[in-house]
Design an enzyme around this catalytic site. Structure first.
Site, short mmCIF file in Angstrom:
data_model
loop_
_atom_site.label_atom_id
_atom_site.label_comp_id
_atom_site.label_asym_id
_atom_site.label_seq_id
_atom_site.Cartn_x
_atom_site.Cartn_y
_atom_site.Cartn_z
N GLY A 12 0.80 -1.09 -0.11
CA GLY A 12 -0.08 -0.09 -0.14
C GLY A 12 0.96 1.27 -0.04
CB ALA A 13 4.20 2.08 -1.11
CB SER A 14 -0.18 3.93 -4.76
OG SER A 14 -1.60 3.68 -4.00
CG ASN A 90 1.08 1.66 4.88
OD1 ASN A 90 1.18 2.37 5.93
ND2 ASN A 90 0.69 2.04 3.67
CB SER A 142 -4.89 2.41 13.78
OG SER A 142 -5.79 3.65 14.22
CE1 TYR A 155 -8.23 1.47 9.47
CE2 TYR A 155 -8.25 2.51 11.98
CZ TYR A 155 -7.70 2.34 10.65
OH TYR A 155 -6.36 2.96 10.36
CB ALA A 157 -11.83 -5.83 15.21
CB ALA A 158 -8.66 -5.04 11.14
CE LYS A 159 -5.06 -0.48 10.46
NZ LYS A 159 -4.08 -0.69 9.61
CB ILE A 188 -1.00 10.16 9.89
CG1 ILE A 188 -0.68 9.35 11.07
CG2 ILE A 188 -0.02 10.81 8.95
CD1 ILE A 188 0.35 10.22 12.09
P1 NAP Z 1 -4.18 5.99 2.50
O1 NAP Z 1 -3.79 7.22 2.09
O2 NAP Z 1 -5.68 5.55 2.37
O3 NAP Z 1 -3.33 4.61 1.51
C1 NAP Z 1 -3.58 3.56 1.53
C2 NAP Z 1 -2.73 2.82 0.76
O4 NAP Z 1 -3.08 1.46 0.83
C3 NAP Z 1 -2.76 3.15 -0.81
O5 NAP Z 1 -1.64 3.03 -1.37
C4 NAP Z 1 -3.63 1.96 -1.22
O6 NAP Z 1 -3.65 1.72 -2.72
C5 NAP Z 1 -3.20 0.76 -0.52
N1 NAP Z 1 -4.00 -0.44 -0.66
C6 NAP Z 1 -5.53 -0.22 -0.04
N2 NAP Z 1 -6.20 -1.24 -0.06
C7 NAP Z 1 -5.16 -2.28 -0.73
C8 NAP Z 1 -5.17 -3.71 -0.88
N3 NAP Z 1 -6.22 -4.43 -0.85
N4 NAP Z 1 -4.15 -4.13 -1.66
C9 NAP Z 1 -2.96 -3.46 -1.63
N5 NAP Z 1 -3.12 -2.18 -1.23
C10 NAP Z 1 -3.96 -1.51 -0.81
O7 NAP Z 1 -3.73 5.62 3.90
P2 NAP Z 1 -2.86 6.21 5.05
O8 NAP Z 1 -3.79 7.11 5.64
O9 NAP Z 1 -1.70 6.31 4.32
O10 NAP Z 1 -2.62 4.74 5.99
C11 NAP Z 1 -1.63 3.74 5.86
C12 NAP Z 1 -1.66 2.79 6.96
O11 NAP Z 1 -1.76 3.61 8.19
C13 NAP Z 1 -3.14 2.02 6.93
O12 NAP Z 1 -2.99 0.70 7.20
C14 NAP Z 1 -4.08 2.74 8.00
O13 NAP Z 1 -4.79 2.06 8.64
C15 NAP Z 1 -2.80 3.21 8.70
N6 NAP Z 1 -3.38 4.44 9.76
C16 NAP Z 1 -3.42 5.68 9.25
C17 NAP Z 1 -3.97 6.60 9.99
C18 NAP Z 1 -4.00 7.97 9.69
O14 NAP Z 1 -4.50 8.99 10.22
N7 NAP Z 1 -3.84 8.18 8.14
C19 NAP Z 1 -3.82 6.38 11.21
C20 NAP Z 1 -3.78 5.22 11.83
C21 NAP Z 1 -3.37 4.11 11.06
P3 NAP Z 1 -4.51 2.16 -4.00
O15 NAP Z 1 -4.16 3.72 -3.94
O16 NAP Z 1 -4.07 1.70 -5.14
O17 NAP Z 1 -5.88 2.24 -3.39
#
Ligand code: NAP
Length: 249
Positions: A12-14, A90, A142, A155, A157-159, A188
């Site tokens: 998930g790094a796009s 991630n 998270s 969410y 529960a998974a985390k 974030i």
């Molecule tokens: P984001 O901006 O929504 O980015 C999510 C990334 O995951 C994207 O690159 C997406 O790819 C990829 N992805 C989603 N479903 C996927 C799948 N089934 N297979 C492969 N890749 C997948 O999220 P983020 O905020 O950076 O969050 C990253 C991680 O941190 C997540 O696990 C999130 O739960 C955790 N987190 C985030 C926060 C926050 O406040 N942002 C807080 C706590 C934890 P596409 O672009 O191709 O969809």
């Protein structure tokens, strides 16, 4: 063995935190493969950011919820470079809803992606890591997994599940030189939180002792440390990057 030049895989790094982690690992000298679900333009930007640092990048379209797709991604990395030595889980999604109205689909997609995805990659990665007697695994959880969150039963529960998965893997594979840790970000700034309503942002700023949302780079710095040789005596740890939000939990 040198800490630089290992093979890293970030799911998930796009965009968002995953992109920052991929770039931080490239900055630490590693070759970085990463996957994404659908955002090809975003994946190209991540690839360019890694290559700008003079490191090799490999962008793979692979849904982490799909075991076969995960296996194909690992096979591609092994064919191009070598077995994965650093794995960062991630990839994550949200499908928020109140528990009384949450559909099976909302529950299944979040559990299968956020928790199942990590299981699929860890199972596949540990083959090579056990042989090499070296590995670094970091799972992105998270603060919601520790605190719970209304509207996010799936969410949270998974985390929370990622914490049990991490500690089990840490205990199971410690004797093979493999560490496994879990990072728990608070709020974030990414596209995930951009989608939240304004009253949530006001709540978050008030609830976080440091009084602000964090950045993806602040998460990535902690993950990069846990992926380094220097973190060799850290395993099974839950490391918060949350401005103090969940302290004491
Ligand atoms: P984001 O901006 O929504 O980015 C999510 C990334 O995951 C994207 O690159 C997406 O790819 C990829 N992805 C989603 N479903 C996927 C799948 N089934 N297979 C492969 N890749 C997948 O999220 P983020 O905020 O950076 O969050 C990253 C991680 O941190 C997540 O696990 C999130 O739960 C955790 N987190 C985030 C926060 C926050 O406040 N942002 C807080 C706590 C934890 P596409 O672009 O191709 O969809």
């Amino acid at each position: 063995m040198s800490d630089a030049g290992r093979v890293a895989f970030v799911t998930g790094a796009s965009r968002g935190i995953g992109r920052s982690i991929a770039v931080a690992l490239a900055g630490a000298g590693h070759r970085v493969a990463f996957c994404y679900a659908s955002d090809e333009a975003g994946a190209k930007e991540t690839q360019a950011a890694i290559e700008e640092l003079g490191r090799d990048a490999l962008a793979l379209k692979a849904d982490v919820a799909d075991t076969a797709a995960v296996d194909r991604a690992f096979a591609e990395i092994e064919a191009a470079w070598a077995p994965v030595e650093i794995l960062v889980n991630n990839a994550g999604v949200t499908r928020d809803g109140l528990i009384a109205r949450m559909s099976d689909e909302q529950w299944d997609v979040v559990l299968q992606t956020n928790l199942g995805g990590a299981f699929h990659t860890i199972r596949r990665a540990t083959r090579g890591m056990m042989k090499a007697r070296y590995g670094r695994i970091v799972n992105i959880s998270s603060a919601s997994g520790q605190l719970g969150a209304p509207g996010q039963a799936n969410y949270a529960a998974a985390k929370a599940g990622l914490v049990g998965l991490t500690r089990s893997v840490a205990r199971e594979l410690a004797s093979r030189g493999i560490t496994c840790n879990v990072v728990a970000p608070g709020p974030i700034v990414t596209s995930m939180t951009d989608a939240m309503p304004d009253d949530w942002r006001v709540w978050a700023q008030g609830a976080v002792p440091l009084g602000r949302l964090g950045t993806a780079d602040e998460c990535a710095a902690v993950v990069a440390f846990l992926c380094s040789e220097a973190a060799g005596y850290v395993t099974g740890a839950l490391v918060p990057v949350d401005g103090g939000l969940a302290m004491g939990h």
